[in-house]
Design a protein around this motif. Structure first.
Motif, PDB file in Angstrom:
ATOM      1  N   ALA A 161       0.848  -1.204   0.000  1.00 45.53           N
ATOM      2  CA  ALA A 161       0.000   0.000   0.000  1.00 45.53           C
ATOM      3  C   ALA A 161       0.876   1.244   0.000  1.00 45.53           C
ATOM      4  O   ALA A 161       2.061   1.193   0.346  1.00 45.53           O
ATOM      5  N   VAL A 162       0.277   2.354  -0.396  1.00 41.87           N
ATOM      6  CA  VAL A 162       0.927   3.660  -0.298  1.00 41.87           C
ATOM      7  C   VAL A 162      -0.008   4.612   0.439  1.00 41.87           C
ATOM      8  O   VAL A 162      -1.228   4.435   0.436  1.00 41.87           O
ATOM      9  N   LEU A 163       0.588   5.608   1.086  1.00 41.13           N
ATOM     10  CA  LEU A 163      -0.188   6.595   1.830  1.00 41.13           C
ATOM     11  C   LEU A 163       0.333   7.995   1.521  1.00 41.13           C
ATOM     12  O   LEU A 163       1.191   8.522   2.237  1.00 41.13           O
ATOM     13  N   PRO A 164      -0.168   8.606   0.438  1.00 39.10           N
ATOM     14  CA  PRO A 164       0.179  10.012   0.196  1.00 39.10           C
ATOM     15  C   PRO A 164      -0.443  10.876   1.303  1.00 39.10           C
ATOM     16  O   PRO A 164      -1.649  10.825   1.524  1.00 39.10           O
TER      17      PRO A 164
ATOM     18  N   MET B 281      -3.872  10.659  -6.225  1.00 35.20           N
ATOM     19  CA  MET B 281      -5.052   9.799  -6.264  1.00 35.20           C
ATOM     20  C   MET B 281      -4.825   8.570  -7.156  1.00 35.20           C
ATOM     21  O   MET B 281      -5.202   7.450  -6.801  1.00 35.20           O
ATOM     22  N   ILE B 282      -4.190   8.788  -8.304  1.00 32.56           N
ATOM     23  CA  ILE B 282      -3.907   7.668  -9.204  1.00 32.56           C
ATOM     24  C   ILE B 282      -2.960   6.673  -8.541  1.00 32.56           C
ATOM     25  O   ILE B 282      -3.171   5.452  -8.608  1.00 32.56           O
ATOM     26  N   GLN B 283      -1.922   7.184  -7.889  1.00 31.95           N
ATOM     27  CA  GLN B 283      -0.974   6.312  -7.200  1.00 31.95           C
ATOM     28  C   GLN B 283      -1.673   5.481  -6.121  1.00 31.95           C
ATOM     29  O   GLN B 283      -1.445   4.269  -6.007  1.00 31.95           O
ATOM     30  N   ALA B 284      -2.531   6.139  -5.343  1.00 33.91           N
ATOM     31  CA  ALA B 284      -3.230   5.440  -4.267  1.00 33.91           C
ATOM     32  C   ALA B 284      -4.160   4.362  -4.811  1.00 33.91           C
ATOM     33  O   ALA B 284      -4.183   3.235  -4.310  1.00 33.91           O
TER      34      ALA B 284
ATOM     35  N   PRO C 158      -2.882  13.947   7.395  1.00 34.77           N
ATOM     36  CA  PRO C 158      -3.985  13.778   6.432  1.00 34.77           C
ATOM     37  C   PRO C 158      -3.780  12.516   5.600  1.00 34.77           C
ATOM     38  O   PRO C 158      -2.656  12.183   5.228  1.00 34.77           O
ATOM     39  N   PHE C 159      -4.871  11.792   5.329  1.00 33.94           N
ATOM     40  CA  PHE C 159      -4.737  10.543   4.566  1.00 33.94           C
ATOM     41  C   PHE C 159      -5.898  10.366   3.593  1.00 33.94           C
ATOM     42  O   PHE C 159      -6.389   9.251   3.406  1.00 33.94           O
TER      43      PHE C 159
ATOM     44  N   ARG D 285       3.430   0.917  14.287  1.00 33.34           N
ATOM     45  CA  ARG D 285       4.675   1.674  14.149  1.00 33.34           C
ATOM     46  C   ARG D 285       5.494   1.127  12.969  1.00 33.34           C
ATOM     47  O   ARG D 285       6.254   0.171  13.090  1.00 33.34           O
ATOM     48  N   THR D 286       5.287   1.753  11.818  1.00 33.86           N
ATOM     49  CA  THR D 286       6.021   1.432  10.592  1.00 33.86           C
ATOM     50  C   THR D 286       6.374   2.750   9.922  1.00 33.86           C
ATOM     51  O   THR D 286       6.018   3.830  10.414  1.00 33.86           O
ATOM     52  N   ASN D 287       7.045   2.669   8.767  1.00 34.34           N
ATOM     53  CA  ASN D 287       7.304   3.892   8.003  1.00 34.34           C
ATOM     54  C   ASN D 287       6.010   4.605   7.654  1.00 34.34           C
ATOM     55  O   ASN D 287       5.942   5.835   7.626  1.00 34.34           O
ATOM     56  N   MET D 288       4.963   3.838   7.394  1.00 32.62           N
ATOM     57  CA  MET D 288       3.668   4.412   7.054  1.00 32.62           C
ATOM     58  C   MET D 288       2.929   4.920   8.284  1.00 32.62           C
ATOM     59  O   MET D 288       2.372   6.008   8.286  1.00 32.62           O
ATOM     60  N   GLY D 289       2.910   4.123   9.341  1.00 31.34           N
ATOM     61  CA  GLY D 289       2.132   4.469  10.531  1.00 31.34           C
ATOM     62  C   GLY D 289       2.771   5.530  11.411  1.00 31.34           C
ATOM     63  O   GLY D 289       2.078   6.218  12.158  1.00 31.34           O
ATOM     64  N   GLY D 290       4.105   5.645  11.345  1.00 31.53           N
ATOM     65  CA  GLY D 290       4.801   6.652  12.141  1.00 31.53           C
ATOM     66  C   GLY D 290       5.161   6.155  13.537  1.00 31.53           C
ATOM     67  O   GLY D 290       4.689   5.120  14.011  1.00 31.53           O
TER      68      GLY D 290
END
Length: 258
Positions: free
Chosen positions: A99-102, A114-117, A176-177, A214-219
């Motif tokens: 997954a990605v989280l812009p 939006m396209i990436q997500a 923001p997500f 706690r990950t790169n995405m979750g912080g």
């Protein structure tokens, strides 16, 4: 942990965070074959090195496979390669984790965000399910068991409470997500459609929220680590039956509202 009996599994986004921990714990659960899908299996960065070490320690069990879920051609090619590894017993478990989280709001998200997500978080899982479906069907048929379970054949879509239209209005996020939330809501609808489409094949499908991890995405401020999250998810996954088919749950086993 509920036992995953002699299962074969595909994990997308396996080179870091939840995906890497999922590979580790599937090995602890004695899965017979774990295909670790990642963007750069030949890379040299620390995260891919950890995955390579697992493959080295478990030859013939862990296979690193180039898999870019945002690229349908990559998905198709990976499915061709993996098919030759699985044999007649097929694939028991797909864990759509990549997954990605812009970090953008409704007012700041670009078309590219939006396209990436959507490409990664919804279309990727869709095409992974399509391309790997023959192997799931083979596993379901080979099991000879009635009903549904992850030991037989299942698709697990890693979702989020940020995809819940009931929860989002009261959700307090650290950033923001918007693109992530919208695309994961689409993933939840994919779960519903997949459950309907694959019911006759007795292939189970659910969405599961891993918690705030706690990950790169979750912080760093997240409430749990990858170990706790994956332990919880695998316990839930190992106990699933047709009663949970098409559902939305979290890593503790709680049913979540859409």
């Amino acid at each position: 942990m509920a036992a995953l009996k002699a299962c074969s599994a595909l994990v997308t986004g396996a080179n870091r965070g939840l995906g890497l921990e999922m590979v580790k714990q599937l090995l602890e659960a004695r899965c017979s074959k774990v295909v670790a899908g990642c963007l750069d299996p030949d890379g040299t960065h620390s995260e891919i090195q950890a995955l390579k070490e697992l493959a080295k320690k478990h030859p013939g069990v862990v296979t690193l496979e180039h898999l870019d879920v945002a690229d349908p051609c990559s998905i198709k090619e990976s499915a061709k390669k993996v098919g030759s590894l699985l044999g007649k017993n097929g694939l028991n478990l797909i864990i759509n984790n990549a997954a990605v989280l812009p970090s953008k709001s409704m007012l700041t998200a670009t078309v590219e965000d939006m396209i990436q997500a959507f490409n990664t978080n919804m279309l990727g899982p869709l095409f992974v399910i399509r391309e790997y479906l023959p192997y799931l069907r083979a596993a379901a048929k080979a099991s000879g068991k009635p009903g549904m379970s992850c030991d037989k054949a299942a698709v697990i879509n890693i979702s989020t409470t940020a995809a819940s239209m009931s929860i989002v209005p009261s959700l307090q996020g650290p950033f923001p997500f918007f693109p992530y939330s919208i695309s994961k809501a689409s993933l939840n609808m994919l779960t519903v459609y997949t459950a309907m489409e694959l019911k006759a094949d007795e292939i189970l499908c659910i969405s599961i929220h891993p918690g705030w991890v706690r990950t790169n995405m979750g912080g760093d401020e997240a409430s749990i680590d990858t170990r706790e999250s994956v332990e919880g998810m695998l316990h839930v996954i190992g106990s699933l039956t047709e009663k949970q088919h098409g559902g939305f749950m979290d890593y503790t086993g709680e049913t979540l509202p859409w």
